[in-house]
Scaffold this motif. Structure first.
Motif, mmCIF file in Angstrom:
data_model
loop_
_atom_site.group_PDB
_atom_site.id
_atom_site.type_symbol
_atom_site.label_atom_id
_atom_site.label_comp_id
_atom_site.label_asym_id
_atom_site.label_seq_id
_atom_site.Cartn_x
_atom_site.Cartn_y
_atom_site.Cartn_z
ATOM 1 N N TYR A 1 0.821 -1.203 0.000
ATOM 2 C CA TYR A 1 0.000 0.000 0.000
ATOM 3 C C TYR A 1 0.864 1.266 0.000
ATOM 4 O O TYR A 1 0.484 2.286 -0.566
ATOM 5 C CB TYR A 1 -1.004 0.005 1.156
ATOM 6 C CG TYR A 1 -2.259 -0.739 0.802
ATOM 7 C CD1 TYR A 1 -3.196 -0.173 -0.061
ATOM 8 C CD2 TYR A 1 -2.511 -2.014 1.283
ATOM 9 C CE1 TYR A 1 -4.346 -0.847 -0.416
ATOM 10 C CE2 TYR A 1 -3.658 -2.705 0.932
ATOM 11 C CZ TYR A 1 -4.564 -2.113 0.081
ATOM 12 O OH TYR A 1 -5.701 -2.795 -0.274
ATOM 13 N N GLY B 1 -5.283 1.353 -5.891
ATOM 14 C CA GLY B 1 -6.035 0.654 -4.851
ATOM 15 C C GLY B 1 -6.679 1.639 -3.901
ATOM 16 O O GLY B 1 -6.465 2.850 -3.997
ATOM 17 N N PRO B 2 -7.461 1.132 -2.969
ATOM 18 C CA PRO B 2 -8.061 2.009 -1.960
ATOM 19 C C PRO B 2 -6.976 2.592 -1.061
ATOM 20 O O PRO B 2 -5.881 2.049 -0.958
ATOM 21 C CB PRO B 2 -8.986 1.077 -1.178
ATOM 22 C CG PRO B 2 -8.484 -0.292 -1.439
ATOM 23 C CD PRO B 2 -7.797 -0.272 -2.762
ATOM 24 N N ARG B 3 -7.288 3.702 -0.422
ATOM 25 C CA ARG B 3 -6.341 4.295 0.521
ATOM 26 C C ARG B 3 -6.212 3.421 1.755
ATOM 27 O O ARG B 3 -7.199 2.911 2.272
ATOM 28 C CB ARG B 3 -6.791 5.682 0.937
ATOM 29 C CG ARG B 3 -6.593 6.735 -0.124
ATOM 30 C CD ARG B 3 -7.062 8.078 0.347
ATOM 31 N NE ARG B 3 -8.375 7.880 0.966
ATOM 32 C CZ ARG B 3 -8.900 8.650 1.905
ATOM 33 N NH1 ARG B 3 -8.274 9.686 2.330
ATOM 34 N NH2 ARG B 3 -10.083 8.405 2.409
ATOM 35 N N MET C 1 -8.984 -0.005 5.319
ATOM 36 C CA MET C 1 -8.827 0.612 4.010
ATOM 37 C C MET C 1 -10.038 1.478 3.722
ATOM 38 O O MET C 1 -11.096 1.294 4.315
ATOM 39 C CB MET C 1 -8.760 -0.449 2.899
ATOM 40 C CG MET C 1 -7.683 -1.463 3.034
ATOM 41 S SD MET C 1 -7.657 -2.624 1.649
ATOM 42 C CE MET C 1 -9.346 -3.122 1.468
ATOM 43 N N GLU C 2 -9.865 2.369 2.787
ATOM 44 C CA GLU C 2 -10.959 3.185 2.295
ATOM 45 C C GLU C 2 -12.080 2.280 1.777
ATOM 46 O O GLU C 2 -11.818 1.281 1.116
ATOM 47 C CB GLU C 2 -10.426 4.056 1.158
ATOM 48 C CG GLU C 2 -11.460 4.732 0.324
ATOM 49 C CD GLU C 2 -10.878 5.389 -0.909
ATOM 50 O OE1 GLU C 2 -11.520 6.309 -1.404
ATOM 51 O OE2 GLU C 2 -9.795 4.970 -1.385
ATOM 52 N N HIS C 3 -13.306 2.626 2.072
ATOM 53 C CA HIS C 3 -14.461 1.886 1.560
ATOM 54 C C HIS C 3 -14.714 2.333 0.122
ATOM 55 O O HIS C 3 -14.774 3.530 -0.159
ATOM 56 C CB HIS C 3 -15.695 2.159 2.419
ATOM 57 C CG HIS C 3 -16.943 1.531 1.907
ATOM 58 N ND1 HIS C 3 -17.123 0.164 1.871
ATOM 59 C CD2 HIS C 3 -18.061 2.072 1.387
ATOM 60 C CE1 HIS C 3 -18.311 -0.097 1.366
ATOM 61 N NE2 HIS C 3 -18.907 1.051 1.060
ATOM 62 N N ILE C 4 -14.846 1.385 -0.785
ATOM 63 C CA ILE C 4 -15.126 1.687 -2.188
ATOM 64 C C ILE C 4 -16.628 1.520 -2.375
ATOM 65 O O ILE C 4 -17.128 0.442 -2.698
ATOM 66 C CB ILE C 4 -14.331 0.765 -3.146
ATOM 67 C CG1 ILE C 4 -12.831 0.792 -2.815
ATOM 68 C CG2 ILE C 4 -14.584 1.169 -4.595
ATOM 69 C CD1 ILE C 4 -12.179 2.141 -2.973
ATOM 70 N N ASP C 5 -17.360 2.583 -2.137
ATOM 71 C CA ASP C 5 -18.819 2.578 -2.164
ATOM 72 C C ASP C 5 -19.352 2.233 -3.555
ATOM 73 O O ASP C 5 -18.853 2.733 -4.562
ATOM 74 C CB ASP C 5 -19.335 3.954 -1.739
ATOM 75 C CG ASP C 5 -20.823 3.958 -1.465
ATOM 76 O OD1 ASP C 5 -21.309 3.001 -0.831
ATOM 77 O OD2 ASP C 5 -21.496 4.917 -1.890
ATOM 78 N N ARG D 1 -16.148 0.271 -10.029
ATOM 79 C CA ARG D 1 -17.057 1.343 -9.634
ATOM 80 C C ARG D 1 -17.021 2.393 -10.734
ATOM 81 O O ARG D 1 -15.957 2.876 -11.098
ATOM 82 C CB ARG D 1 -16.632 1.958 -8.308
ATOM 83 C CG ARG D 1 -17.536 3.125 -7.887
ATOM 84 C CD ARG D 1 -17.106 3.758 -6.610
ATOM 85 N NE ARG D 1 -15.769 4.324 -6.780
ATOM 86 C CZ ARG D 1 -15.095 4.927 -5.831
ATOM 87 N NH1 ARG D 1 -15.604 5.007 -4.617
ATOM 88 N NH2 ARG D 1 -13.912 5.430 -6.037
ATOM 89 N N VAL E 1 -10.404 -0.933 -9.308
ATOM 90 C CA VAL E 1 -9.556 -0.699 -8.139
ATOM 91 C C VAL E 1 -9.027 -2.061 -7.724
ATOM 92 O O VAL E 1 -9.803 -3.010 -7.576
ATOM 93 C CB VAL E 1 -10.370 -0.062 -6.986
ATOM 94 C CG1 VAL E 1 -9.515 0.088 -5.747
ATOM 95 C CG2 VAL E 1 -10.968 1.266 -7.411
ATOM 96 N N ILE F 1 -7.311 -4.731 -5.072
ATOM 97 C CA ILE F 1 -7.223 -4.986 -3.633
ATOM 98 C C ILE F 1 -6.408 -6.253 -3.401
ATOM 99 O O ILE F 1 -6.007 -6.924 -4.345
ATOM 100 C CB ILE F 1 -8.629 -5.125 -2.982
ATOM 101 C CG1 ILE F 1 -9.405 -6.279 -3.609
ATOM 102 C CG2 ILE F 1 -9.396 -3.820 -3.088
ATOM 103 C CD1 ILE F 1 -10.685 -6.633 -2.865
#
Length: 132
Positions: free
Chosen positions: A11, A20-22, A38-42, A80, A85, A87
């Motif tokens: 990361y 990737g997510p934060r 991790m950041e949620h990927i809504d 999204r 993204v 993971i």
């Protein structure tokens, strides 16, 4: 190297690169790391074969950093708004071998067409189990 250490390092490599997510932080207890946030990927879903181009774009970004993901499967790509993204970086490693990176890239299309649920269980959120 522990799972958490390997994932944390990966990361750091991708931070701010749109791959990737934060990474938000570690979960610890008595000085021991037992998870990370991790950041949620809504609004995301796992990738399917029609998402090949989006998955290729994000994988090219990763490979441009000299990083091999090591576990390319459709469950490790979240989609999204038409963008992918990546993971699950526990097996990611620095790699300068163009043949290895090329092999991973070529494997992507086959992985997205795989109808099995091998190597993934879809998106599972801890918040799914918290009473509302």
């Amino acid at each position: 190297m522990s799972f958490f250490e390997a994932e944390t390092i990966a990361y750091e490599w991708i931070e701010g690169k749109g791959i990737g997510p934060r990474f938000l932080g570690h979960l610890t207890e008595a000085g021991r790391v037992f998870g990370f946030v991790m950041e949620h990927i809504d609004g995301a879903r796992t990738a399917e074969s029609q998402d090949l181009a989006a998955c290729q774009r994000v994988l090219v970004k990763l490979h441009a950093l000299g990083v091999k993901h090591g576990d390319i499967n459709k469950h490790n790509f979240l989609i999204r708004n038409g963008e992918a993204v990546l993971i699950d970086f526990e097996t990611a490693q620095k790699c300068s071998e163009k043949a290895e990176l090329g092999s991973e890239y070529k494997h992507l299309e086959l992985s997205l067409r795989d109808p099995s649920r091998r190597r993934g269980v879809g998106i599972h959120m801890a918040s799914d189990h918290i009473p509302g």
